[in-house]
Design a protein around this motif. Sequence first.
Motif, short mmCIF file in Angstrom:
data_model
loop_
_atom_site.label_atom_id
_atom_site.label_comp_id
_atom_site.label_asym_id
_atom_site.label_seq_id
_atom_site.Cartn_x
_atom_site.Cartn_y
_atom_site.Cartn_z
N PHE A 42 1.59 22.52 -19.50
CA PHE A 42 2.98 22.96 -19.53
C PHE A 42 3.05 24.35 -18.91
O PHE A 42 2.42 25.28 -19.40
N THR A 43 3.80 24.49 -17.83
CA THR A 43 3.86 25.76 -17.09
C THR A 43 5.29 26.22 -16.91
O THR A 43 6.17 25.43 -16.54
N THR A 44 5.53 27.49 -17.18
CA THR A 44 6.82 28.13 -16.89
C THR A 44 6.56 29.30 -15.96
O THR A 44 5.70 30.15 -16.26
N GLU A 45 7.26 29.35 -14.84
CA GLU A 45 7.02 30.44 -13.90
C GLU A 45 8.29 30.80 -13.15
O GLU A 45 9.23 30.01 -13.05
N THR A 46 8.32 32.03 -12.65
CA THR A 46 9.40 32.48 -11.79
C THR A 46 8.92 32.43 -10.35
O THR A 46 7.75 32.71 -10.06
N VAL A 47 9.83 32.07 -9.45
CA VAL A 47 9.51 32.04 -8.02
C VAL A 47 10.67 32.65 -7.25
O VAL A 47 11.83 32.58 -7.66
N GLY A 48 10.34 33.28 -6.12
CA GLY A 48 11.37 33.77 -5.21
C GLY A 48 11.98 35.11 -5.56
O GLY A 48 13.01 35.48 -5.00
N ASN A 49 11.35 35.86 -6.49
CA ASN A 49 11.85 37.19 -6.82
C ASN A 49 10.72 38.18 -6.61
O ASN A 49 9.75 38.20 -7.37
N SER A 50 10.82 39.00 -5.58
CA SER A 50 9.73 39.91 -5.22
C SER A 50 9.57 41.05 -6.22
O SER A 50 8.50 41.65 -6.33
N ALA A 51 10.62 41.36 -6.99
CA ALA A 51 10.55 42.47 -7.93
C ALA A 51 9.92 42.06 -9.25
O ALA A 51 9.47 42.92 -10.02
N MET A 52 9.86 40.76 -9.51
CA MET A 52 9.35 40.29 -10.79
C MET A 52 8.73 38.91 -10.65
O MET A 52 9.29 38.03 -10.00
N SER A 53 7.56 38.74 -11.22
CA SER A 53 6.95 37.41 -11.26
C SER A 53 6.27 37.22 -12.60
O SER A 53 5.66 38.14 -13.14
N MET A 54 6.42 36.01 -13.16
CA MET A 54 5.80 35.68 -14.44
C MET A 54 5.35 34.23 -14.40
O MET A 54 6.00 33.38 -13.80
N LYS A 55 4.23 33.96 -15.07
CA LYS A 55 3.75 32.59 -15.18
C LYS A 55 3.01 32.42 -16.50
O LYS A 55 2.12 33.20 -16.81
N ASN A 56 3.41 31.43 -17.26
CA ASN A 56 2.74 31.08 -18.51
C ASN A 56 2.28 29.63 -18.43
O ASN A 56 3.06 28.77 -18.00
N GLU A 57 1.06 29.37 -18.86
CA GLU A 57 0.53 28.01 -18.82
C GLU A 57 -0.15 27.67 -20.14
O GLU A 57 -0.94 28.46 -20.67
N TYR A 58 0.18 26.51 -20.69
CA TYR A 58 -0.42 26.01 -21.92
C TYR A 58 -1.10 24.67 -21.63
O TYR A 58 -0.52 23.83 -20.92
N GLU A 59 -2.27 24.48 -22.20
CA GLU A 59 -2.90 23.16 -22.18
C GLU A 59 -2.87 22.63 -23.61
O GLU A 59 -3.37 23.27 -24.54
N LEU A 60 -2.24 21.48 -23.79
CA LEU A 60 -1.96 20.94 -25.11
C LEU A 60 -2.53 19.53 -25.26
O LEU A 60 -2.42 18.72 -24.35
#
Length: 248
Positions: A42-60
């Motif tokens: 399960f992955t949540t991430e931001t794309v296309g914003n040069s000022a901010m990037s975040m990515k979280n990944e869970y293996e369940l």
Amino acid sequence: MKNTISIFLLLVITALNCKQQSGEEIELSIKTKVGDEQLIVFTTETVGNSAMSMKNEYELKFSVADINENIYTYNLDVIGMKSNSNIGGEVEEFNSYKDVNTMTRDESEMYYELKTVLDSTFKISIDNKGNITKPFHYQSGKPFGDVIVEMAQIQIKLPESKVQIGDEWKNERVNELTSSTIKTTFKLTEVSDDKITISSSSLIDGILGKNNSKGEYVLDRNTCQLIQGKVEMDMSFGGKVVVSTFSK
């Protein structure tokens, strides 16, 4: 000439069969057995914003622990977590798979904050249409009191009655992480012998105002378990949030 006629007839028969299948009504319900297991990323991430990037990944790891009539109770083990962010040049990273002795001070602090989640096995109960009947709780039955993962992205709401390609159904829920109200329209777009494809269109009403998201899910036709899914939502300050799920 005979070969040409044969090929033409085969194409006509195939087209007719496809047309018949498109009008076929099917029942979409969870159909798993006790002991069935599934690994979900399960992955949540931001794309296309040069000022901010975040990515979280869970293996369940989900396993069917009990079935009582149409209620399925799953055990959940959080196998691991990864995250990285870059906000205004300030970078933070975390990887629970690392040896704790090699972690930085910030990483180890986060590890010990998450240790209860990583070390525990949780339960969640869902009916055969994807409705949560009992949210995440410990094996003892005690409520967990927090949200491990947005379960509605892993097991989507299924229609109450039979559907055919082109049919739609609606669902309204509250995102436990953000308290946003999410109104979703699902649509059955494709059916094959072993898979079904469902699109989603959502109106999200939360603290940042109203927004829209579009998604697509591929499910196993026989069990209605997730194979893969993806949802995208535009951010008001630029870029997108992308939620991706897939079964390993």
